[in-house]
Scaffold this motif. Structure first.
Motif, PDB file in Angstrom:
ATOM      1  N   ARG A   1      12.714   4.942   8.659  1.00  0.00           N
ATOM      2  CA  ARG A   1      11.706   5.223   7.634  1.00  0.00           C
ATOM      3  C   ARG A   1      11.875   6.647   7.104  1.00  0.00           C
ATOM      4  N   ASN A   2      12.115   7.592   8.013  1.00  0.00           N
ATOM      5  CA  ASN A   2      12.284   8.984   7.576  1.00  0.00           C
ATOM      6  C   ASN A   2      13.509   9.152   6.686  1.00  0.00           C
TER       7      ASN A   2
ATOM      8  N   LYS B   1       0.204   1.044   2.187  1.00  0.00           N
ATOM      9  CA  LYS B   1       0.819   0.820   0.882  1.00  0.00           C
ATOM     10  C   LYS B   1       2.335   0.753   1.001  1.00  0.00           C
ATOM     11  N   THR B   2       2.791  -0.405   1.449  1.00  0.00           N
ATOM     12  CA  THR B   2       4.209  -0.583   1.739  1.00  0.00           C
ATOM     13  C   THR B   2       4.857  -1.637   0.837  1.00  0.00           C
ATOM     14  N   GLY B   3       4.224  -1.928  -0.268  1.00  0.00           N
ATOM     15  CA  GLY B   3       4.855  -2.788  -1.271  1.00  0.00           C
ATOM     16  C   GLY B   3       5.060  -4.234  -0.845  1.00  0.00           C
ATOM     17  N   ASP B   4       4.242  -4.710   0.077  1.00  0.00           N
ATOM     18  CA  ASP B   4       4.462  -6.051   0.654  1.00  0.00           C
ATOM     19  C   ASP B   4       4.571  -7.149  -0.413  1.00  0.00           C
ATOM     20  N   GLY B   5       3.595  -7.187  -1.303  1.00  0.00           N
ATOM     21  CA  GLY B   5       3.538  -8.277  -2.277  1.00  0.00           C
ATOM     22  C   GLY B   5       4.688  -8.223  -3.268  1.00  0.00           C
ATOM     23  N   MET B   6       5.056  -7.005  -3.665  1.00  0.00           N
ATOM     24  CA  MET B   6       6.200  -6.869  -4.568  1.00  0.00           C
ATOM     25  C   MET B   6       7.448  -7.447  -3.895  1.00  0.00           C
ATOM     26  N   ALA B   7       7.634  -7.094  -2.630  1.00  0.00           N
ATOM     27  CA  ALA B   7       8.820  -7.572  -1.912  1.00  0.00           C
ATOM     28  C   ALA B   7       8.789  -9.097  -1.747  1.00  0.00           C
TER      29      ALA B   7
ATOM     30  N   ALA C   1      -1.471 -23.648  -0.861  1.00  0.00           N
ATOM     31  CA  ALA C   1      -2.411 -23.597  -1.977  1.00  0.00           C
ATOM     32  C   ALA C   1      -1.731 -24.077  -3.243  1.00  0.00           C
ATOM     33  N   LYS C   2      -2.581 -24.484  -4.203  1.00  0.00           N
ATOM     34  CA  LYS C   2      -2.049 -24.974  -5.480  1.00  0.00           C
ATOM     35  C   LYS C   2      -1.643 -23.818  -6.388  1.00  0.00           C
ATOM     36  N   ALA C   3      -2.229 -22.650  -6.141  1.00  0.00           N
ATOM     37  CA  ALA C   3      -1.828 -21.443  -6.878  1.00  0.00           C
ATOM     38  C   ALA C   3      -2.054 -20.232  -5.982  1.00  0.00           C
ATOM     39  N   VAL C   4      -1.209 -19.242  -6.168  1.00  0.00           N
ATOM     40  CA  VAL C   4      -1.248 -18.033  -5.337  1.00  0.00           C
ATOM     41  C   VAL C   4      -1.356 -16.817  -6.253  1.00  0.00           C
ATOM     42  N   ILE C   5      -2.219 -15.864  -5.870  1.00  0.00           N
ATOM     43  CA  ILE C   5      -2.371 -14.634  -6.661  1.00  0.00           C
ATOM     44  C   ILE C   5      -2.017 -13.437  -5.777  1.00  0.00           C
ATOM     45  N   MET C   6      -1.050 -12.648  -6.222  1.00  0.00           N
ATOM     46  CA  MET C   6      -0.613 -11.484  -5.455  1.00  0.00           C
ATOM     47  C   MET C   6      -1.373 -10.250  -5.913  1.00  0.00           C
ATOM     48  N   CYS C   7      -2.042  -9.594  -4.962  1.00  0.00           N
ATOM     49  CA  CYS C   7      -2.846  -8.408  -5.293  1.00  0.00           C
ATOM     50  C   CYS C   7      -2.720  -7.372  -4.182  1.00  0.00           C
ATOM     51  N   THR C   8      -1.496  -7.017  -3.834  1.00  0.00           N
ATOM     52  CA  THR C   8      -1.287  -6.194  -2.644  1.00  0.00           C
ATOM     53  C   THR C   8      -1.135  -4.710  -2.929  1.00  0.00           C
ATOM     54  N   GLY C   9      -1.243  -4.304  -4.201  1.00  0.00           N
ATOM     55  CA  GLY C   9      -1.183  -2.874  -4.486  1.00  0.00           C
ATOM     56  C   GLY C   9       0.220  -2.314  -4.509  1.00  0.00           C
ATOM     57  N   GLY C  10       0.304  -1.009  -4.386  1.00  0.00           N
ATOM     58  CA  GLY C  10       1.564  -0.300  -4.587  1.00  0.00           C
ATOM     59  C   GLY C  10       2.376  -0.109  -3.323  1.00  0.00           C
ATOM     60  N   GLY C  11       3.345   0.781  -3.433  1.00  0.00           N
ATOM     61  CA  GLY C  11       4.261   1.012  -2.314  1.00  0.00           C
ATOM     62  C   GLY C  11       4.653   2.470  -2.175  1.00  0.00           C
TER      63      GLY C  11
ATOM     64  N   LEU D   1       5.450  -4.291  15.479  1.00  0.00           N
ATOM     65  CA  LEU D   1       6.065  -5.397  14.736  1.00  0.00           C
ATOM     66  C   LEU D   1       5.670  -5.340  13.257  1.00  0.00           C
ATOM     67  N   THR D   2       4.388  -5.096  12.996  1.00  0.00           N
ATOM     68  CA  THR D   2       3.978  -5.036  11.586  1.00  0.00           C
ATOM     69  C   THR D   2       4.663  -3.854  10.883  1.00  0.00           C
ATOM     70  N   SER D   3       4.858  -2.749  11.604  1.00  0.00           N
ATOM     71  CA  SER D   3       5.579  -1.619  11.001  1.00  0.00           C
ATOM     72  C   SER D   3       7.016  -1.997  10.660  1.00  0.00           C
ATOM     73  N   ALA D   4       7.636  -2.789  11.524  1.00  0.00           N
ATOM     74  CA  ALA D   4       9.017  -3.214  11.275  1.00  0.00           C
ATOM     75  C   ALA D   4       9.074  -4.108  10.034  1.00  0.00           C
ATOM     76  N   ILE D   5       8.102  -5.003   9.918  1.00  0.00           N
ATOM     77  CA  ILE D   5       8.057  -5.899   8.756  1.00  0.00           C
ATOM     78  C   ILE D   5       7.809  -5.076   7.482  1.00  0.00           C
ATOM     79  N   GLU D   6       6.938  -4.084   7.605  1.00  0.00           N
ATOM     80  CA  GLU D   6       6.656  -3.218   6.446  1.00  0.00           C
ATOM     81  C   GLU D   6       7.879  -2.404   6.039  1.00  0.00           C
ATOM     82  N   LEU D   7       8.624  -1.946   7.026  1.00  0.00           N
ATOM     83  CA  LEU D   7       9.851  -1.200   6.712  1.00  0.00           C
ATOM     84  C   LEU D   7      10.807  -2.076   5.898  1.00  0.00           C
ATOM     85  N   ASP D   8      10.897  -3.316   6.291  1.00  0.00           N
ATOM     86  CA  ASP D   8      11.755  -4.264   5.598  1.00  0.00           C
ATOM     87  C   ASP D   8      11.294  -4.456   4.135  1.00  0.00           C
ATOM     88  N   PHE D   9       9.976  -4.567   3.949  1.00  0.00           N
ATOM     89  CA  PHE D   9       9.430  -4.659   2.588  1.00  0.00           C
ATOM     90  C   PHE D   9       9.776  -3.388   1.803  1.00  0.00           C
TER      91      PHE D   9
END
Lengths: 249, 586
Positions: B457-458, B209-215, B186-196, B507-515
């Motif tokens: 995570r714990n 709410k795993t902070g994906d966009g912030m990361a 895209a020519k421009a990207v808008i991040m709106c993924t919320g908190g963490g 897998l998505t949980s693992a990616i979220e943990l990384d974020f």
């Protein structure tokens, strides 16, 4: 988690693409009277079998993600307490009347399409207030449609609906309730457009007064009433159209 | 590899993302817009907001008052130019939402009703009973359906921002249904993924709410600003952390300790008026103080032994019984539903057990008043962004408004940017996507790993609670930093049970943990560097606010090692730093 070693069995439907036979896995989960079925699923996923797939998010009954069949009844797993079933086994299956994608996850595409098809947005009439002024809407006018605005799109009503199970084209309880939500809103002028969509399919006429959809709704919405209202209004509109053809009202 | 192309790409389908999407179409209907969201938009966490949305609309209110409340609430860390823009734009945004059908609660004359909220001098919080976020989100989502130029990618997860030529030009995203990873350019990207909030163990935040966009922005070189400021909401249900809205206090609910005492009167929040007094609840006083101060008061009460002990930890009572059943049903029915279902009490007859719970991140992606980041082509809005209008402590009912004001701002500005730029360096963008595919394949195929996601995570969430909770000190924060650094290494060695591609939620949980580890390290390292107490960041070793050194935003930059922390000045316009006073007077 309690130190008590008391446990409760969960029998969970499993499916991975390509699988041809029905499969279930059984898990023993610690029994905790504060737990909901979703807590038990999370326990399994975290500590027993990471491959179990299901949707969830808010865990407080408002995001609408975690609907499943629990002992044959559509429920939000975040609101179904283990204590309602203990000590008997709990059978968890994906929502009925939907195609299964994986384990407890069903295909939502058709539902989303149906939702979209009823034009669930405010269709402006002739008297829109200026951009710095709200519409006036009295509490009584709000009350007319309020309950239909409470739908969380969890689709439990589609799983309970006898018509939806026989007629995949039926636009279904939640979508019709949403259409009524706007039809009854004093700010809206789109009722005629929506009735055309609702009546385009025969399904709505097959809906009897069983009301299973309203019985299973976790938010107290009454889609059955919306469907009956829509039928009535449609019949009236039809009768009217015989007398005065469209565009000549 | 085939790419998908759009003019504007929005990541996140909650309140900010959907408002941004509509704003693009309003700015230029010819632009084609895509919304990538890891859940169906109506599942987004905006849905869980309860109490309301602030905007000046009533004749007894003024922009100046809303600005003052927000700036003083922020402990003077908010940028005042941004606050002024926010406050002045808020009413038209809320009226716009009203025209889109949001079922606002009404006065008997049909005008929109407002209620009091914490830290506000005047009642200016619009509400839809106590499911405001739910109605806002569904109204926005349903409105987007009429814009046919909008294409949604529901249940697609953003994995990495794609950059070339110093510009953000898309994202590598995974379709959860199939597991395929695709470059969406895209020519421009808008991040709106919320908190963490999920980096903490006890939070109101939903699982997503795993902070994906912030990361993602952090990894692309954008600073995360003011990450040390984490809001504890004073009233969560013990055990689950489910939120009991501030509206319960706005409507007159009181907080009481185990001695039956309205303990907030002991913490510079004013004198308690009797519950049947015509001025109760009094604005900016007692139960209508700001969230940081109320949560801190709880900790002092706990130290004094004035709290109840239960199976899920200590708590105090939130008492709304005097409001009566019909009023509770009318104004705060969700409070009753949640208390009944998850708190085991009917608030019509019993007080609700509550304790402070992690609720909101004031910090986020460093953006300016235009919702632009320092990476050209990348915009951000909502909780994932830090403009900052919230500073060191956000006022209740400002965040939903922020979604609209800055979501729209991001949409408009991204639309302008997209009309001036094209997509360049496609081969480079595809090659970055290929790197991401390789990284995910490795994670999925790591048979030698021996770490479990839940274990790491714990450890992470406990470290944050212990080191970066309501009261902090150098030793605790240092320990949390060390733990997070260790977890970074251990997380390279995850073992997944699930090897399938379709809806591989492990897998998505693992990616979220990384974020989340990115979020955790920016919180702890930024906190360690701020040697003062301000708003939600309270240090027992530096108990005073220090404007000479720290009237500054923290900026955390990603490095191969610990984050690099820099600072930049706060924008002050009309309100020079002053003492925050609650309980009477300004």
């Amino acid at each position: 988690m309690t130190v008590d070693t008391d446990r409760i069995p969960l029998k969970i439907s499993r499916y991975t693409e390509g699988q041809t036979t029905d499969g279930y896995d059984e898990y023993m989960v610690p029994y905790n009277e504060d737990w909901v079925v979703l807590d038990a699923l999370n326990y399994i996923k975290d500590y027993v079998d990471g491959s179990l797939a299901y949707r969830w998010s808010c865990r407080m009954g408002v995001c609408g993600s975690c609907g499943m069949m629990i002992n044959g009844k559509p429920k939000l797993t975040c609101s179904a307490f283990l204590s309602e079933y203990y000590p008997d086994p709990i059978v968890v299956e994906p929502l009925a009347n939907f195609r299964v994608e994986r384990d407890l996850i069903v295909d939502m595409d058709d539902f989303i399409h149906k939702l979209d098809s009823v034009k669930p947005w405010l269709i402006e009439g002739d008297s829109v207030p200026p951009a710095n002024r709200e519409y006036k809407q009295t509490p009584a006018q709000l009350a007319k449609y309020k309950q239909y605005s409470m739908c969380i799109n969890c689709t439990l009503c589609y799983s309970a609906c006898p018509v939806a199970s026989n007629e995949p084209e039926f636009v279904g309880p939640a979508a019709i309730a949403l259409a009524q939500r706007y039809n009854l809103d004093s700010r809206d002028s789109g009722k005629e457009q929506r009735l055309d969509v609702l009546m385009a399919n025969e399904g709505v006429w097959d809906c009897t007064f069983v009301g299973e959809c309203s019985n299973v709704c976790p938010k107290g919405v009454d889609p059955a009433a919306a469907i009956q209202q829509a039928k009535l209004e449609s019949a009236l509109a039809y009768a009217k159209s015989l007398i005065m053809p469209k565009g000549n009202k | 590899m085939r790419s998908i192309k759009h003019d504007i790409l929005i990541i996140g389908g909650g309140g900010a993302g959907l408002r941004a999407a509509i704003a693009v179409s309003q700015e230029n209907p010819d632009l084609d817009v895509a919304v990538v969201s890891k859940v169906y938009p109506m599942r987004s966490h905006t849905v869980a907001a309860e109490g309301g949305m602030a905007a000046v609309i009533k004749p007894n209110d003024s922009f100046e008052d809303h600005i003052y409340d927000t700036v003083s609430g922020s402990d003077w860390l908010a940028d005042q130019d941004a606050v002024e823009f926010f406050v002045r734009t808020a009413p038209s945004e809320l009226i716009q939402l009203e025209h889109w059908g949001c079922p606002w609660s009404r006065e008997s004359d049909g005008s929109v009703a407002v209620r009091p909220f914490g830290g506000m001098q005047i009642e200016r919080t619009w509400f839809a009973a106590d499911k405001t976020g739910f109605h806002v989100l569904h109204s926005l989502f349903q409105t987007t359906l009429k814009y046919r130029s909008l294409q949604r990618y529901d249940e697609w997860m953003a994995l990495r921002l794609l950059t070339h030529d110093g510009r953000c030009q898309g994202v590598a995203a995974m379709e959860l249904r199939t597991g395929r990873i695709v470059p969406i350019l895209a020519k421009a990207v808008i991040m709106c993924t919320g908190g963490g909030g999920r980096v903490f163990p006890f939070t109101t935040n939903a699982a997503i709410k795993t902070g994906d966009g912030m990361a993602l922005a952090y990894r692309a070189g954008v600073a995360l600003k003011d990450m040390e400021f984490v809001q504890y909401h004073p009233t969560g249900l013990p055990g689950t952390g489910i939120l009991i809205t501030e509206a319960a206090r706005g409507e007159g609910g009181i907080l009481v300790n185990n001695k039956g005492h309205r303990y907030l009167s002991d913490y510079d929040l004013g004198k308690p008026l009797p519950i049947d007094h015509h001025d109760h609840p009094k604005n900016r006083t007692m139960e209508l103080g700001p969230r940081d101060r109320l949560s801190q008061a709880f900790i002092h009460e706990q130290t004094k032994g004035n709290v109840f002990e239960g199976p899920h930890g200590t708590y105090v009572h939130l008492d709304v019984r005097h409001l009566g059943e019909s009023y509770i049903e009318k104004k705060i029915p969700f409070v009753r539903e949640l208390s009944n279902n998850y708190g085991g009490v009917d608030p019509v007859h019993e007080p609700i057990p509550v304790r402070p719970v992690v609720h909101y991140m004031m910090g986020g992606i460093d953006t300016d008043i235009e919702a632009a980041t320092t990476l050209p082509g990348l915009y951000a809005a909502g909780e994932c962004a830090c403009v900052s209008i919230n500073g060191a402590n956000r006022l209740g009912s400002n965040s939903l408004t922020e979604l609209l004001v800055f979501g729209a701002q991001a949409g408009r500005n991204a639309a302008i940017f997209a009309q001036q730029h094209g997509i360049s360096g496609e081969n480079d963008l595809l090659s970055q996507t290929q790197d991401e595919i390789n990284r995910i394949s490795e994670l999925l195929g790591n048979r030698a790993g021996d770490e479990k996601i839940a274990d790491l995570r714990n450890i992470m969430t406990s470290a944050l609670e212990e080191g970066a909770g309501i009261y902090r000190n150098a030793e605790g924060m240092q320990k949390a930093c060390t733990t997070i650094t260790e977890l970074r290494k251990r997380s390279k060695n995850l073992k997944l049970d699930d090897t399938s591609l379709s809806y591989n939620t492990e897998l998505t949980s693992a990616i979220e943990l990384d974020f989340m580890l990115d979020i955790a390290e920016t919180v702890t390292f930024s906190a360690l560097r701020r040697k003062e107490s301000r708003g939600s960041h309270q240090r027992t070793d530096f108990p005073e606010r220090d404007d000479d050194e720290f009237l500054k935003h923290s900026l955390a930059y990603n490095t191969d090692d610990a984050p690099r922390i820099e600072h930049k000045d706060v924008v002050i316009t009309n309100l020079p730093p002053a003492k925050r006073i609650y309980g009477g007077g300004k």
